[in-house]
Scaffold this motif. Structure first.
Motif, PDB file in Angstrom:
ATOM      1  N   THR A 225       0.928  -1.317   0.123  1.00 52.73           N
ATOM      2  CA  THR A 225       0.028   0.090  -0.025  1.00 52.73           C
ATOM      3  C   THR A 225       0.911   1.317  -0.018  1.00 52.73           C
ATOM      4  O   THR A 225       0.488   2.134  -0.856  1.00 52.73           O
ATOM      5  N   ALA A 226       1.799   1.368   0.831  1.00 52.87           N
ATOM      6  CA  ALA A 226       2.646   2.294   0.906  1.00 52.87           C
ATOM      7  C   ALA A 226       3.402   2.759  -0.456  1.00 52.87           C
ATOM      8  O   ALA A 226       3.700   3.878  -0.879  1.00 52.87           O
ATOM      9  N   THR A 227       3.786   1.608  -1.034  1.00 51.11           N
ATOM     10  CA  THR A 227       4.541   1.552  -2.287  1.00 51.11           C
ATOM     11  C   THR A 227       3.530   2.325  -3.454  1.00 51.11           C
ATOM     12  O   THR A 227       4.012   3.258  -4.099  1.00 51.11           O
ATOM     13  N   VAL A 228       2.291   1.742  -3.462  1.00 50.03           N
ATOM     14  CA  VAL A 228       1.450   2.319  -4.393  1.00 50.03           C
ATOM     15  C   VAL A 228       1.195   3.811  -4.287  1.00 50.03           C
ATOM     16  O   VAL A 228       1.237   4.572  -4.992  1.00 50.03           O
ATOM     17  N   LEU A 229       0.898   4.044  -2.994  1.00 46.50           N
ATOM     18  CA  LEU A 229       0.758   5.797  -2.521  1.00 46.50           C
ATOM     19  C   LEU A 229       2.063   6.400  -2.811  1.00 46.50           C
ATOM     20  O   LEU A 229       1.967   7.776  -3.442  1.00 46.50           O
ATOM     21  N   ALA A 230       3.291   5.986  -2.656  1.00 47.68           N
ATOM     22  CA  ALA A 230       4.455   6.704  -2.909  1.00 47.68           C
ATOM     23  C   ALA A 230       4.685   7.056  -4.464  1.00 47.68           C
ATOM     24  O   ALA A 230       4.871   8.030  -4.925  1.00 47.68           O
ATOM     25  N   LEU A 231       4.198   5.812  -5.023  1.00 49.92           N
ATOM     26  CA  LEU A 231       4.451   6.208  -6.843  1.00 49.92           C
ATOM     27  C   LEU A 231       3.332   7.032  -7.311  1.00 49.92           C
ATOM     28  O   LEU A 231       3.785   7.901  -8.087  1.00 49.92           O
ATOM     29  N   ALA A 232       2.195   6.772  -6.854  1.00 51.62           N
ATOM     30  CA  ALA A 232       1.023   8.037  -7.171  1.00 51.62           C
ATOM     31  C   ALA A 232       1.467   9.391  -6.566  1.00 51.62           C
ATOM     32  O   ALA A 232       1.349  10.129  -7.477  1.00 51.62           O
TER      33      ALA A 232
END
Length: 423
Positions: A225-232
């Protein structure tokens, strides 16, 4: 009768036959790749199409990123005009079907000349794919070096040739998904990061949260989840909000054109939805049947990740299920079956293969070589049928494994398991 028994037992699949067939497949792919490269001008193939067709949409979308106009990647007219201006007036249209985060990769690729970018893309993602399969095999062998035949099989898998021919991201998808599952128990946070990076293919992530929650993999889920939010967030900071507005505006048209109308050609797509539409079924029926299959796969996945099922089996189930549940799976996405096969082969060598399993695995392995042609000319969706059969076999293996794990062990059996002969 003899043939049926041979296929059921899988005795025909000797090591020497596997090696010879793998050499033949790898040789065919290598010769075909050399011919295409030799007859190209570095930018287009002998038919006037961009070399590695689909890669042209990555590179041209990346040009818009470098020009400071990333939202134009979602404008079909603008993208088509750039593709024809780059590769020639007869160039077919190759649409951009990815979320804005993948524009970061496209922008990096577009900083290089097209042939260099293509070669680097395939080399890097191909190497990651090979390393991910090696990680799966090493985890199954407790860190020991796998059978030397593994590398030949990894390169001979026909979906490799399909991915190279399209210049697509099948290598990267298989590497991230398979690599994450290979290290899930040892490095859960890194596994979550790899799964989060799959956000550029959101259709393959539908089952991932369900599996992680069912299995109590909270650190992996948090890292993903953190990775997805960081990429976004990074995409928003670097490219601005316009690409996000553009993808939302184009989503309805993409669903109608690509999914419901099958603009790419039903023979190239996999899944129950595509199968139904391929045979003339209405859109409503296609959604209903796909939903029923997706629900059944989701239930099986949640159970397997919660039950005492061997990691290799539940990983293979998640990979095959993700492919089947995705509403849009192309033939280069069959690369997801490579890590699934690796998990199943390692599990079978350690715990035994079920009846028909070895023959089915061999069929699934070679299937990407001919599934498109058979679907186009014989109207039989071989790929979807093969993955459904594979999924059924995996679920049966999971049920058997859970039953064995739950069964009480007698004193005699316990001593037998401890003995050197049993190991």
């Amino acid at each position: 009768m003899a043939l049926r028994e041979t296929l059921r037992r899988g005795d025909w699949l000797t090591r020497e036959r596997v090696r010879l067939w793998a050499l033949a497949l790898a040789g065919f792919s290598a010769v075909a790749a050399v011919v295409v490269a030799a007859t190209s001008n570095g930018w287009t193939d002998w038919q006037g199409r961009p070399l590695a067709t689909d890669f042209s949409c990555f590179w041209t979308a990346g040009r818009f990123v470098l020009e400071g106009r990333p939202a134009l990647a979602f404008d079909d007219a603008a993208l088509f005009a750039l593709q024809r201006a780059t590769f020639g007036p007869e160039t077919p249209f190759y649409g951009w079907l990815y979320p804005p985060v993948f524009l970061l990769v496209a922008g990096l690729l577009a900083t290089l000349p097209y042939p260099v970018a293509l070669g680097l893309w395939l080399a890097v993602t191909g190497a990651l794919y090979v390393l991910s399969i090696r990680a799966i095999l090493r985890s199954a062998e407790d860190g020991a070096a796998p059978d030397p035949l593994w590398l030949l099989l990894v390169l001979a898998f026909p979906a490799v040739f399909v991915t190279v021919g399209h210049g697509q991201n099948g290598f990267l998808t298989a590497a991230l998904f398979g690599g994450a599952l290979a290290i899930l128990d040892r490095r859960p946070i890194l596994a979550g990061v790899l799964l989060g990076l799959l956000v550029y293919k959101p259709q393959f992530g539908l089952l991932v949260p369900l599996a992680l929650v069912a299995g109590g993999r909270w650190r992996t889920a948090a890292a993903a989840t953190a990775t997805v939010l960081a990429l976004a967030g990074l995409t928003l900071a670097l490219l601005g909000p316009e690409p996000w507005r553009a993808v939302l505006a184009a989503s309805g048209a993409v669903r109608t054109t690509v999914l419901e109308q099958g603009a790419a050609g039903w023979h190239k797509l996999h899944g129950v939805f595509a199968w139904t539409r391929f045979w003339g079924g209405p859109v409503g029926l296609a959604y209903a049947l796909h939903g029923l299959v997706a629900l059944a796969v989701a239930v099986a996945t949640a159970w397997a990740w919660r039950a005492p099922v061997r990691p290799a089996l539940r990983s293979a189930l998640l990979l095959a299920g993700a492919f089947l549940v995705a509403p849009h799976s192309h033939d280069y996405d069959l690369m997801l079956l490579a890590p699934a096969l690796a998990f199943l082969i390692t599990d079978g060598r350690r715990h035994g293969f079920a009846a028909w399993e070895k023959s089915l695995l061999a069929f699934v392995f070679v299937m990407p070589l001919f599934t498109r042609a058979v679907a186009e000319h014989a109207l039989v969706p071989v790929g979807t049928i093969a993955v459904l059969a594979l999924l059924i076999v995996i679920v049966r293996q999971c049920i058997n494994a859970a039953a064995v794990a739950a069964a009480p062990i007698s004193c005699h059996d316990r001593e037998h398991l401890r003995s050197p002969v049993a190991s």
